[in-house]
Design a protein around this motif. Structure first.
Motif, PDB file in Angstrom:
ATOM      1  N   ASP A  66       0.835  -1.207   0.000  1.00 56.09           N
ATOM      2  CA  ASP A  66       0.000   0.000   0.000  1.00 56.09           C
ATOM      3  C   ASP A  66       0.867   1.253   0.000  1.00 56.09           C
ATOM      4  N   ALA A  67       1.885   1.270   0.868  1.00 57.69           N
ATOM      5  CA  ALA A  67       2.705   2.469   1.011  1.00 57.69           C
ATOM      6  C   ALA A  67       3.595   2.697  -0.197  1.00 57.69           C
ATOM      7  N   PHE A  68       4.294   1.653  -0.646  1.00 58.76           N
ATOM      8  CA  PHE A  68       5.273   1.828  -1.714  1.00 58.76           C
ATOM      9  C   PHE A  68       4.642   1.899  -3.095  1.00 58.76           C
ATOM     10  N   PHE A  69       3.450   1.380  -3.247  1.00 64.72           N
ATOM     11  CA  PHE A  69       2.822   1.462  -4.565  1.00 64.72           C
ATOM     12  C   PHE A  69       1.693   2.481  -4.572  1.00 64.72           C
ATOM     13  N   ALA A  70       0.568   2.138  -3.985  1.00 60.56           N
ATOM     14  CA  ALA A  70      -0.621   2.984  -4.120  1.00 60.56           C
ATOM     15  C   ALA A  70      -0.420   4.383  -3.544  1.00 60.56           C
ATOM     16  N   GLU A  71      -0.033   4.470  -2.293  1.00 62.71           N
ATOM     17  CA  GLU A  71       0.008   5.765  -1.623  1.00 62.71           C
ATOM     18  C   GLU A  71       1.130   6.655  -2.128  1.00 62.71           C
ATOM     19  N   THR A  72       2.300   6.087  -2.373  1.00 69.14           N
ATOM     20  CA  THR A  72       3.420   6.899  -2.851  1.00 69.14           C
ATOM     21  C   THR A  72       3.164   7.417  -4.257  1.00 69.14           C
ATOM     22  N   ILE A  73       2.617   6.587  -5.121  1.00 67.31           N
ATOM     23  CA  ILE A  73       2.289   7.051  -6.475  1.00 67.31           C
ATOM     24  C   ILE A  73       1.226   8.150  -6.414  1.00 67.31           C
ATOM     25  N   LYS A  74       0.230   7.974  -5.568  1.00 63.38           N
ATOM     26  CA  LYS A  74      -0.839   8.967  -5.457  1.00 63.38           C
ATOM     27  C   LYS A  74      -0.296  10.325  -5.028  1.00 63.38           C
ATOM     28  N   MET A  75       0.755  10.336  -4.224  1.00 63.58           N
ATOM     29  CA  MET A  75       1.304  11.598  -3.725  1.00 63.58           C
ATOM     30  C   MET A  75       1.946  12.447  -4.810  1.00 63.58           C
ATOM     31  N   LEU A  76       2.155  11.865  -5.983  1.00 60.02           N
ATOM     32  CA  LEU A  76       2.714  12.638  -7.085  1.00 60.02           C
ATOM     33  C   LEU A  76       1.760  13.742  -7.527  1.00 60.02           C
ATOM     34  N   SER A  77       0.446  13.523  -7.344  1.00 61.63           N
ATOM     35  CA  SER A  77      -0.531  14.526  -7.789  1.00 61.63           C
ATOM     36  C   SER A  77      -1.622  14.792  -6.756  1.00 61.63           C
ATOM     37  N   ILE A  78      -1.499  14.264  -5.554  1.00 58.33           N
ATOM     38  CA  ILE A  78      -2.555  14.411  -4.556  1.00 58.33           C
ATOM     39  C   ILE A  78      -2.824  15.882  -4.260  1.00 58.33           C
ATOM     40  N   SER A  79      -4.082  16.214  -4.022  1.00 56.02           N
ATOM     41  CA  SER A  79      -4.446  17.600  -3.717  1.00 56.02           C
ATOM     42  C   SER A  79      -4.209  17.890  -2.242  1.00 56.02           C
ATOM     43  N   GLU A  80      -4.111  19.173  -1.924  1.00 52.76           N
ATOM     44  CA  GLU A  80      -3.943  19.566  -0.531  1.00 52.76           C
ATOM     45  C   GLU A  80      -5.128  19.095   0.307  1.00 52.76           C
ATOM     46  N   LYS A  81      -6.322  19.193  -0.256  1.00 49.43           N
ATOM     47  CA  LYS A  81      -7.528  18.796   0.473  1.00 49.43           C
ATOM     48  C   LYS A  81      -7.503  17.314   0.811  1.00 49.43           C
ATOM     49  N   GLU A  82      -7.168  16.465  -0.174  1.00 51.07           N
ATOM     50  CA  GLU A  82      -7.173  15.028   0.084  1.00 51.07           C
ATOM     51  C   GLU A  82      -6.079  14.633   1.067  1.00 51.07           C
ATOM     52  N   LEU A  83      -4.883  15.229   0.932  1.00 50.17           N
ATOM     53  CA  LEU A  83      -3.814  14.892   1.861  1.00 50.17           C
ATOM     54  C   LEU A  83      -4.196  15.300   3.284  1.00 50.17           C
ATOM     55  N   SER A  84      -4.820  16.458   3.435  1.00 53.74           N
ATOM     56  CA  SER A  84      -5.247  16.916   4.763  1.00 53.74           C
ATOM     57  C   SER A  84      -6.273  15.970   5.375  1.00 53.74           C
ATOM     58  N   GLN A  85      -7.104  15.374   4.535  1.00 57.21           N
ATOM     59  CA  GLN A  85      -8.104  14.426   5.019  1.00 57.21           C
ATOM     60  C   GLN A  85      -7.467  13.097   5.428  1.00 57.21           C
ATOM     61  N   ARG A  86      -6.367  12.750   4.773  1.00 51.96           N
ATOM     62  CA  ARG A  86      -5.754  11.443   4.992  1.00 51.96           C
ATOM     63  C   ARG A  86      -4.593  11.464   5.983  1.00 51.96           C
ATOM     64  N   PHE A  87      -3.981  12.611   6.154  1.00 50.31           N
ATOM     65  CA  PHE A  87      -2.786  12.676   7.005  1.00 50.31           C
ATOM     66  C   PHE A  87      -2.952  13.819   7.994  1.00 50.31           C
ATOM     67  N   HIS A  88      -3.154  13.448   9.255  1.00 53.08           N
ATOM     68  CA  HIS A  88      -3.420  14.442  10.305  1.00 53.08           C
ATOM     69  C   HIS A  88      -2.158  14.674  11.123  1.00 53.08           C
ATOM     70  N   VAL A  89      -1.650  15.897  11.104  1.00 51.69           N
ATOM     71  CA  VAL A  89      -0.442  16.249  11.858  1.00 51.69           C
ATOM     72  C   VAL A  89      -0.852  16.914  13.167  1.00 51.69           C
ATOM     73  N   VAL A  90      -0.319  16.379  14.270  1.00 57.71           N
ATOM     74  CA  VAL A  90      -0.631  16.899  15.604  1.00 57.71           C
ATOM     75  C   VAL A  90       0.604  17.601  16.174  1.00 57.71           C
ATOM     76  N   ASN A  91       0.397  18.756  16.751  1.00 54.55           N
ATOM     77  CA  ASN A  91       1.459  19.540  17.416  1.00 54.55           C
ATOM     78  C   ASN A  91       2.478  20.135  16.439  1.00 54.55           C
ATOM     79  N   GLN A  92       2.080  20.374  15.210  1.00 53.95           N
ATOM     80  CA  GLN A  92       2.990  21.028  14.282  1.00 53.95           C
ATOM     81  C   GLN A  92       3.435  22.383  14.820  1.00 53.95           C
ATOM     82  N   GLU A  93       2.530  23.040  15.542  1.00 49.27           N
ATOM     83  CA  GLU A  93       2.818  24.389  16.023  1.00 49.27           C
ATOM     84  C   GLU A  93       3.974  24.435  17.017  1.00 49.27           C
ATOM     85  N   ILE A  94       4.230  23.345  17.749  1.00 49.43           N
ATOM     86  CA  ILE A  94       5.285  23.415  18.769  1.00 49.43           C
ATOM     87  C   ILE A  94       6.675  23.381  18.141  1.00 49.43           C
TER      88      ILE A  94
END
Length: 279
Positions: A66-94
């Motif tokens: 999943d990571a090396f094929f589907a998800e990594t290939i998708k990241m070549l053109s993924i939108s900001e909206k979709e990435l934000s929905q799929r990848f949640h970053v916690v405490n970036q502000e610190i």
């Protein structure tokens, strides 16, 4: 390159169908690095039964494809909206706050799936510059492909051999510096040996050296997989100056402790096919 970019425009649900096929081939037909995976799991989890370790191995194959094929290939053109929905970053502000005060900060993480998505997720969420130190791939085509993926949202990529030059600007151009700190260093480099998942292992100590030499705060990134294609990445501060009272290897030891905890919470997310413990 055009083929992979075209492929990346497919919905991730469709890319997962291809990943399913590759998973079946890797697990049942090729038994991809099965002996290496089984040996690593046996040392890491002696308290688990053979059946439990087998389940981890099979889930690893799923996460790997999943990571090396589907998800990594998708990241070549993924939108900001979709990435934000799929990848949640916690405490970036610190960690951003340290850079906004005029000081670079180190972020240390391990090879826990999906670390490639973390590079994009941090670059998208941060308000400051994020630089990732990477090892150049031997294949020029795939090296260029990965650079395009990793810089999709403006992250800065610096090849390991060029990082010493980049270090010179860390005071004048403060930024987040992302280090994959669990890579096995070659025998030709200075390295630190300690137990990691019940076996002696060598570690780079570039992060520790930089932090203590330049008085930089250090953060760890914990990865959690919520469900297929959805992750949570949480920053936590693990060390900060002054380092006068810190013992030798203190930062590396704390990194290893936190990485082990991350791995034990979701063991199928770690890169078990890597010969990490080869001496």
């Amino acid at each position: 390159m055009f083929f992979f970019r075209l492929l990346s425009y497919l919905p991730l649900s469709m890319l997962y169908l291809f990943s399913d096929l590759i998973y079946l081939i890797a697990r049942y037909l090729l038994s991809y690095r099965k002996n290496v995976i089984d040996e690593n799991l046996k040392f890491a989890f002696p308290e688990k039964s053979e059946e439990e370790r087998k389940q981890i191995r099979n889930l690893f194959y799923r996460n790997f494809t999943d990571a090396f094929f589907a998800e990594t290939i998708k990241m070549l053109s993924i939108s900001e909206k979709e990435l934000s929905q799929r990848f949640h970053v916690v405490n970036q502000e610190i960690i951003d706050a340290e850079v906004e005060k005029g000081k670079s900060a180190l972020m240390m993480a391990g090879h826990v799936f999906n670390w490639e998505m973390a590079i994009l997720g941090v670059a998208l969420n941060t308000k400051v510059t994020a630089e990732t130190v990477y090892l150049k791939l031997n294949n020029p085509f795939f090296n260029q492909l990965m650079l395009e993926i990793r810089t999709h949202f403006g992250g800065v990529m610096t090849e390991k051999r060029d990082f010493r030059k980049s270090m010179i600007t860390m005071r004048s151009q403060p930024r987040i510096v992302h280090l994959a700190a669990d890579q096995r260093p070659p025998g030709s480099e200075k390295r630190y040996q300690r137990d990691f998942l019940n076996r002696p292992a060598y570690f780079f100590e570039g992060g520790e050296f930089m932090a203590k030499k330049m008085e930089l705060p250090v953060f760890f990134g914990t990865m959690t997989k919520l469900k297929r294609g959805h992750y949570r990445f949480e920053f936590a501060k693990v060390a900060e100056p002054p380092y006068d009272s810190h013992e030798a290897h203190s930062i590396t030891d704390e990194f290893c402790r936190r990485l082990e905890e991350n791995i034990r919470n979701q063991p199928d997310l770690y890169l078990w096919s890597h010969k990490r413990w080869k001496m």
